[in-house]
Design a protein around this motif. Structure first.
Motif, PDB file in Angstrom:
ATOM      1  N   LEU A   5       0.828  -1.200   0.000  1.00 57.20           N
ATOM      2  CA  LEU A   5       0.000   0.000   0.000  1.00 57.20           C
ATOM      3  C   LEU A   5       0.868   1.258   0.000  1.00 57.20           C
ATOM      4  O   LEU A   5       0.576   2.218  -0.717  1.00 57.20           O
ATOM      5  CB  LEU A   5      -0.959   0.005   1.185  1.00 57.20           C
ATOM      6  CG  LEU A   5      -1.972   1.142   1.233  1.00 57.20           C
ATOM      7  CD1 LEU A   5      -2.816   1.177  -0.043  1.00 57.20           C
ATOM      8  CD2 LEU A   5      -2.878   1.003   2.439  1.00 57.20           C
ATOM      9  N   SER A   6       1.938   1.244   0.768  1.00 59.83           N
ATOM     10  CA  SER A   6       2.852   2.395   0.793  1.00 59.83           C
ATOM     11  C   SER A   6       3.478   2.617  -0.576  1.00 59.83           C
ATOM     12  O   SER A   6       3.580   3.754  -1.051  1.00 59.83           O
ATOM     13  CB  SER A   6       3.947   2.187   1.835  1.00 59.83           C
ATOM     14  OG  SER A   6       3.386   2.199   3.123  1.00 59.83           O
ATOM     15  N   THR A   9       0.850   3.959  -2.898  1.00 62.85           N
ATOM     16  CA  THR A   9       0.565   5.355  -2.553  1.00 62.85           C
ATOM     17  C   THR A   9       1.655   6.276  -3.099  1.00 62.85           C
ATOM     18  O   THR A   9       1.362   7.338  -3.645  1.00 62.85           O
ATOM     19  CB  THR A   9       0.438   5.514  -1.027  1.00 62.85           C
ATOM     20  OG1 THR A   9      -0.589   4.647  -0.577  1.00 62.85           O
ATOM     21  CG2 THR A   9       0.092   6.927  -0.639  1.00 62.85           C
ATOM     22  N   GLU A  10       2.909   5.867  -2.965  1.00 69.02           N
ATOM     23  CA  GLU A  10       4.027   6.662  -3.503  1.00 69.02           C
ATOM     24  C   GLU A  10       3.924   6.794  -5.013  1.00 69.02           C
ATOM     25  O   GLU A  10       4.119   7.879  -5.565  1.00 69.02           O
ATOM     26  CB  GLU A  10       5.364   6.025  -3.122  1.00 69.02           C
ATOM     27  CG  GLU A  10       5.756   6.241  -1.691  1.00 69.02           C
ATOM     28  CD  GLU A  10       7.087   5.570  -1.351  1.00 69.02           C
ATOM     29  OE1 GLU A  10       7.950   5.452  -2.248  1.00 69.02           O
ATOM     30  OE2 GLU A  10       7.239   5.169  -0.187  1.00 69.02           O
ATOM     31  N   PHE A  12       1.220   6.576  -6.827  1.00 70.62           N
ATOM     32  CA  PHE A  12       0.065   7.429  -7.091  1.00 70.62           C
ATOM     33  C   PHE A  12       0.449   8.899  -6.927  1.00 70.62           C
ATOM     34  O   PHE A  12       0.156   9.732  -7.793  1.00 70.62           O
ATOM     35  CB  PHE A  12      -1.086   7.053  -6.144  1.00 70.62           C
ATOM     36  CG  PHE A  12      -2.329   7.876  -6.301  1.00 70.62           C
ATOM     37  CD1 PHE A  12      -3.078   7.827  -7.460  1.00 70.62           C
ATOM     38  CD2 PHE A  12      -2.772   8.698  -5.271  1.00 70.62           C
ATOM     39  CE1 PHE A  12      -4.237   8.578  -7.604  1.00 70.62           C
ATOM     40  CE2 PHE A  12      -3.923   9.455  -5.396  1.00 70.62           C
ATOM     41  CZ  PHE A  12      -4.657   9.391  -6.566  1.00 70.62           C
ATOM     42  N   ALA A  13       1.142   9.221  -5.829  1.00 73.09           N
ATOM     43  CA  ALA A  13       1.570  10.597  -5.579  1.00 73.09           C
ATOM     44  C   ALA A  13       2.539  11.076  -6.660  1.00 73.09           C
ATOM     45  O   ALA A  13       2.462  12.228  -7.106  1.00 73.09           O
ATOM     46  CB  ALA A  13       2.210  10.707  -4.198  1.00 73.09           C
ATOM     47  N   ILE A  35      -8.856   4.111   3.213  1.00 75.31           N
ATOM     48  CA  ILE A  35      -7.874   4.196   2.115  1.00 75.31           C
ATOM     49  C   ILE A  35      -7.871   5.614   1.545  1.00 75.31           C
ATOM     50  O   ILE A  35      -6.819   6.185   1.263  1.00 75.31           O
ATOM     51  CB  ILE A  35      -8.198   3.167   1.004  1.00 75.31           C
ATOM     52  CG1 ILE A  35      -8.135   1.744   1.547  1.00 75.31           C
ATOM     53  CG2 ILE A  35      -7.291   3.353  -0.192  1.00 75.31           C
ATOM     54  CD1 ILE A  35      -6.760   1.248   1.909  1.00 75.31           C
ATOM     55  N   LYS A  38      -5.967   7.897   3.915  1.00 75.72           N
ATOM     56  CA  LYS A  38      -4.536   7.591   3.871  1.00 75.72           C
ATOM     57  C   LYS A  38      -3.904   8.134   2.597  1.00 75.72           C
ATOM     58  O   LYS A  38      -2.812   8.716   2.626  1.00 75.72           O
ATOM     59  CB  LYS A  38      -4.308   6.091   3.997  1.00 75.72           C
ATOM     60  CG  LYS A  38      -2.844   5.717   4.086  1.00 75.72           C
ATOM     61  CD  LYS A  38      -2.662   4.270   4.445  1.00 75.72           C
ATOM     62  CE  LYS A  38      -1.167   4.015   4.580  1.00 75.72           C
ATOM     63  NZ  LYS A  38      -0.865   3.059   5.611  1.00 75.72           N
ATOM     64  N   LEU A  39      -4.591   7.957   1.461  1.00 74.79           N
ATOM     65  CA  LEU A  39      -4.076   8.481   0.191  1.00 74.79           C
ATOM     66  C   LEU A  39      -3.939  10.001   0.229  1.00 74.79           C
ATOM     67  O   LEU A  39      -2.920  10.547  -0.208  1.00 74.79           O
ATOM     68  CB  LEU A  39      -4.984   8.078  -0.971  1.00 74.79           C
ATOM     69  CG  LEU A  39      -4.765   6.709  -1.582  1.00 74.79           C
ATOM     70  CD1 LEU A  39      -5.849   6.422  -2.610  1.00 74.79           C
ATOM     71  CD2 LEU A  39      -3.398   6.589  -2.213  1.00 74.79           C
ATOM     72  N   LYS A  42      -0.910  10.933   2.478  1.00 75.94           N
ATOM     73  CA  LYS A  42       0.374  10.581   1.865  1.00 75.94           C
ATOM     74  C   LYS A  42       0.681  11.461   0.658  1.00 75.94           C
ATOM     75  O   LYS A  42       1.829  11.861   0.452  1.00 75.94           O
ATOM     76  CB  LYS A  42       0.395   9.103   1.474  1.00 75.94           C
ATOM     77  CG  LYS A  42       0.394   8.168   2.654  1.00 75.94           C
ATOM     78  CD  LYS A  42       1.676   8.291   3.445  1.00 75.94           C
ATOM     79  CE  LYS A  42       1.709   7.307   4.587  1.00 75.94           C
ATOM     80  NZ  LYS A  42       2.891   7.425   5.401  1.00 75.94           N
ATOM     81  N   VAL A  43      -0.330  11.751  -0.146  1.00 77.35           N
ATOM     82  CA  VAL A  43      -0.128  12.625  -1.307  1.00 77.35           C
ATOM     83  C   VAL A  43       0.276  14.019  -0.828  1.00 77.35           C
ATOM     84  O   VAL A  43       1.204  14.633  -1.368  1.00 77.35           O
ATOM     85  CB  VAL A  43      -1.386  12.678  -2.208  1.00 77.35           C
ATOM     86  CG1 VAL A  43      -1.300  13.798  -3.227  1.00 77.35           C
ATOM     87  CG2 VAL A  43      -1.590  11.347  -2.909  1.00 77.35           C
TER      88      VAL A  43
END
Length: 189
Positions: A5-6, A9-10, A12-13, A35, A38-39, A42-43
């Motif tokens: 997931l990390s 997420t990275e 995606f960002a 989710i 969290k997204l 993180k973004v």
């Protein structure tokens, strides 16, 4: 799973950071609000900002795509479980239903909560059938549930579109290169 997931997420960002169009909405399909949160966090941490993001569940995203691709002459509403619930609820008080199915009517007679609870259960059943086994509804027996299905179907055919009809429309419309181009412009990946 957490590392995956990390990493996701990275990635995606990073993809969002490459987007130079400030006013473009970016879409993400998520399974739940956890989710989504969290997204966003993180973004924002990775890119310094998390703006103009649209998080949708799968059904919501399918409906967004449908709205972009549907034929212009279509003004049907989405048939939701709430629509089904209230149509069935009203049908349960119809004099014809009372006459044809007195035993079922007797169960909830004079008790709106029981009538609502029954309508809710039937609506949930019909929703599952509509999405996963629509042929079962077409072959339904001549019992009280079959009667309710036929009444629902008659009322909804003109005004509503089911999730399966939405999916079929999307697949048909995507065969048109102009619609595919429109989708890529409006919902860039």
């Amino acid at each position: 799973t957490s590392n995956f997931l990390s990493s996701l997420t990275e990635t995606f960002a990073d993809q969002l950071n490459k987007n130079n169009e400030v006013f473009r909405t970016d879409y993400a399909v998520v399974t739940n609000n956890g989710i989504k949160k969290k997204l966003k966090i993180k973004v924002a941490e990775q890119n310094g900002i998390a703006a103009n993001l649209s998080f949708q569940d799968l059904d919501g995203f399918i409906k967004t795509v449908y709205n972009l691709l549907k034929p212009t002459n279509s003004n049907k509403k989405y048939l939701t479980v709430d629509h089904i619930l209230w149509i069935v609820f009203n049908e349960l008080s119809d004099p014809k239903f009372k006459k044809l199915y007195p035993e079922q009517f007797e169960y909830y007679q004079g008790d709106q909560m029981k009538r609502h609870a029954l309508a809710l259960r039937i609506a949930g059943l019909f929703e599952v059938y509509l999405e996963y086994i629509p042929e079962k509804l077409d072959q339904s027996a001549a019992d009280w549930q079959g009667y309710l299905w036929k009444r629902l179907h008659a009322k909804c055919q003109q005004d509503y579109v089911t999730i399966n009809q939405i999916k079929e429309t999307i697949l048909t419309e995507l065969k048109d290169i102009n619609k595919l181009t429109l989708l890529q412009e409006k919902l860039p990946l």
